[in-house]
Design an enzyme around this catalytic site. Structure first.
Site, PDB file in Angstrom:
ATOM      1  N   CYS A 150      56.855  42.194 -10.733  1.00 18.17           N
ATOM      2  CA  CYS A 150      55.811  41.883 -11.714  1.00 18.17           C
ATOM      3  C   CYS A 150      55.304  40.457 -11.602  1.00 18.17           C
ATOM      4  O   CYS A 150      54.486  40.024 -12.410  1.00 18.17           O
ATOM      5  CB  CYS A 150      56.311  42.142 -13.136  1.00 18.17           C
ATOM      6  SG  CYS A 150      57.734  41.141 -13.618  1.00 18.17           S
ATOM      7  N   HIS A 192      46.722  27.670 -12.735  1.00 22.46           N
ATOM      8  CA  HIS A 192      45.647  28.310 -13.482  1.00 22.46           C
ATOM      9  C   HIS A 192      44.400  28.487 -12.617  1.00 22.46           C
ATOM     10  O   HIS A 192      43.673  29.467 -12.743  1.00 22.46           O
ATOM     11  CB  HIS A 192      45.311  27.506 -14.727  1.00 22.46           C
ATOM     12  CG  HIS A 192      46.409  27.515 -15.746  1.00 22.46           C
ATOM     13  ND1 HIS A 192      47.062  28.676 -16.098  1.00 22.46           N
ATOM     14  CD2 HIS A 192      46.963  26.534 -16.482  1.00 22.46           C
ATOM     15  CE1 HIS A 192      47.982  28.382 -17.013  1.00 22.46           C
ATOM     16  NE2 HIS A 192      47.941  27.106 -17.259  1.00 22.46           N
TER      17      HIS A 192
END
Length: 563
Positions: free
Chosen positions: A494, A196
């Site tokens: 992706c 994150h």
């Protein structure tokens, strides 16, 4: 004559895993977690236990409210992460365990620590995203304890000058609302390329290096030159040299800011640059920064927070905004990617020994066959109602030829294009056979690298194995792209690899036909692509195939691109 002991010379150049490009020069400021109070304490008298339980509940409520308030005042990935942290602070099971211990006589501070330790153990055993949530859980623990002790909640300092932020690791609550005008770079000892911290640093455009193991000896106030492309932290740079490097990097930043699409190489070769989205807001964000369509629409949003399977109508309401944002452009849906790091009670198993290798993605259909059928119906109905002629649907965690055949049949019956994610190495190995079945493939580089390198991509201790520049992973992607060229099958990427501006050029050189990245990374990728020709990209793609490790792969690509 006795030998005089030689002091080990102090290192002036340290290395970590680079995740966000950029150059920064500023003094270091450290942020560290608060010290843990004693785990033992005298038992509470019975008459004080009820009041102590109320005190804990009030503290947890205040932490929850503050985190949710911050989530509501920010956007994008940061907002989602803060909401998750807030949900941990309000988790009934965790609160119940703390309260139970208080009513047995343990003071609130020690009960909070003991209960958190138990949940950390459970999360680590579960693996996947639950293991990653241990950082958030400890952060919530520290915030609640601070409230109980009447202290300020932990967090990053507020500097009076521009600084480089150093940390052992950063929680989402730490990084979510960093001020990029004060914090010019981030360096952590732990973390990985898909953590994150990395994602938020990319969203903020901050140079970022993770897994920098030897930074603990760099003292606060020391000026460092951070190179987010090479993964270096230098303490020996002169102010004059550092200023030259920062000024040169400013040209790169200005180029990014000016880029407006559509994506193409320096010789005019077009590149299909798409965006990864999860809802209408992120779809509109992608369109606003130049995305040509949606390369990955994550459909998990309406499933993860629901206690029962959402209806077809509820799913349609979630998907419709993407069609509104891109009414005439490609939209690629990924069917429910539940399991492992995204447990869904009615779709996945509990207490799996190894969730990352367990019932996830398409495999959940074995336990709940209707789940996939209802989702495909919702996507098809939405597409047909919008007269959208470029709707593509792909399945995650495809592993075998029969799975691909079955999924393709279901999608084609609904008048849509069918594809698969290339995440499981078996698909990359047999890619020519898969391409005889499907209309397109999309490489999920995060999971593909994890499985190829046999390393949990969420493990801070294995960050170098999760690096998207690992030659083994790049070799498989290259093989998939070449198979696509042979068969005329579109090959997209992706995963986070596509969001690395330099690596995106290498991927195009391999023959990848589309790149899909989160909106905050899109302009940087588009600007980087515009600097090189197809011939240069192809030469770099050939060069990295001979690399020994991830650092060598980066070096070979930079040498071709002369940067």
């Amino acid at each position: 004559m006795a030998k005089v002991a030689q002091e080990k010379p102090e290192q002036t150049v340290l290395y970590g895993t680079p995740v966000v490009d950029g150059i920064a020069y500023a003094p270091v400021v450290w942020t560290r977690r608060p010290p843990i109070p004693d785990l033992t304490s005298p038992d509470l008298p019975e008459e004080r236990r009820g009041e102590e339980a109320k005190k804990f509940t009030q503290a947890a409520d205040e932490v929850t409210a503050k985190l949710q308030e911050r989530a509501d005042s920010t956007t994008g990935h940061a907002a989602a992460l803060l909401s998750v942290t807030a949900s941990i602070a309000s988790d009934p099971a965790w609160r119940k365990e703390v309260t139970r211990m208080i009513r047995r006589g343990t003071p609130a501070v020690q009960a909070t620590m003991h209960a958190t330790d138990r949940f950390v153990t459970k999360f680590e055993k579960a693996g996947g995203i639950l293991a990653e949530r241990t950082t958030d859980l400890r952060d919530v623990r520290d915030r609640v304890i601070a409230k109980l002790l009447g202290r300020e909640e932990p967090g990053i300092p507020t500097p009076s000058e521009r600084v480089v932020l150093f940390a052992d690791e950063l929680t989402p609550a730490d990084t979510a609302d960093l001020d990029p005008t004060l914090f010019v770079a981030i360096v952590t000892q732990l973390g990985g390329p898909t953590s994150h911290t990395s994602i938020i640093a990319r969203q903020l455009g901050l140079p970022c290096i993770v897994a920098a193991r030897d930074i603990s000896n760099i003292h606060e106030g020391t000026y460092v030159l951070v190179d987010g492309q090479r993964g270096t932290i230098r303490t020996d740079a002169t102010p004059e040299e550092a200023q030259r490097r920062v000024d040169a990097d400013r040209e790169r930043v200005e180029l990014i800011q000016k880029w407006a699409g559509p994506a193409q190489l320096a010789d005019g070769t077009p590149v299909e640059l798409l965006t990864n989205v999860r809802d209408g807001d992120t779809a509109r964000d992608g369109r606003s920064v130049g995305a040509q369509g949606v390369g990955l629409l994550r459909t998990e949003l309406c499933f993860l927070g629901a206690s029962a399977e959402p209806t077809v109508e509820q799913q349609r309401a979630l998907y419709q905004p993407a069609f509104d944002a891109f009414p005439h452009s490609k939209i690629v849906f990924r069917t429910l990617d539940a399991g492992s790091d995204k447990p869904v009670p009615y779709a996945t198993l509990t207490d799996e020994a190894n969730p990352a290798l367990g019932v996830r993605g398409l495999r959940t259909s074995g336990h709940n066959p209707g789940l996939l059928l209802h989702q495909l119906d919702a996507i098809a109905q939405c597409a047909h109602a919008a007269n959208h002629e470029d709707t593509w649907v792909m399945a995650p965690m495809i592993s075998t030829i029969p799975e691909a055949e079955w999924f393709t049949k279901l999608v084609h019956e609904r008048g849509l294009k069918a594809g698969i994610m290339v995440e499981v190495p078996s698909v990359a190995v047999l890619i020519d056979q898969f391409m005889e079945i499907v209309d397109f493939v999309s490489v999920g580089t995060n999971d593909l690298t994890q499985y190829v390198m046999a390393a949990d991509r969420l493990s801070a201790d294995l960050a170098e194995y999760s690096d998207p520049w690992q030659p083994a992973a790049l070799a498989l992607i290259s093989n998939v792209a070449r198979a696509g060229i042979r068969s005329g099958t579109p090959v997209g990427v992706c995963g986070e690899a596509a969001a690395d501006p330099l690596l995106s050029c290498v991927l195009v050189g391999m023959g990848v036909t589309s790149l899909s990245v989160a909106p905050p990374a899109l302009k940087a990728v588009g600007a980087q692509l515009s600097q090189f020709t197809l011939e240069q990209c192809q030469e770099a793609a050939r060069a990295v195939r001979a690399a020994r490790d991830q650092g060598d792969a980066r070096h070979r690509a930079r040498r071709i691109f002369e940067i």
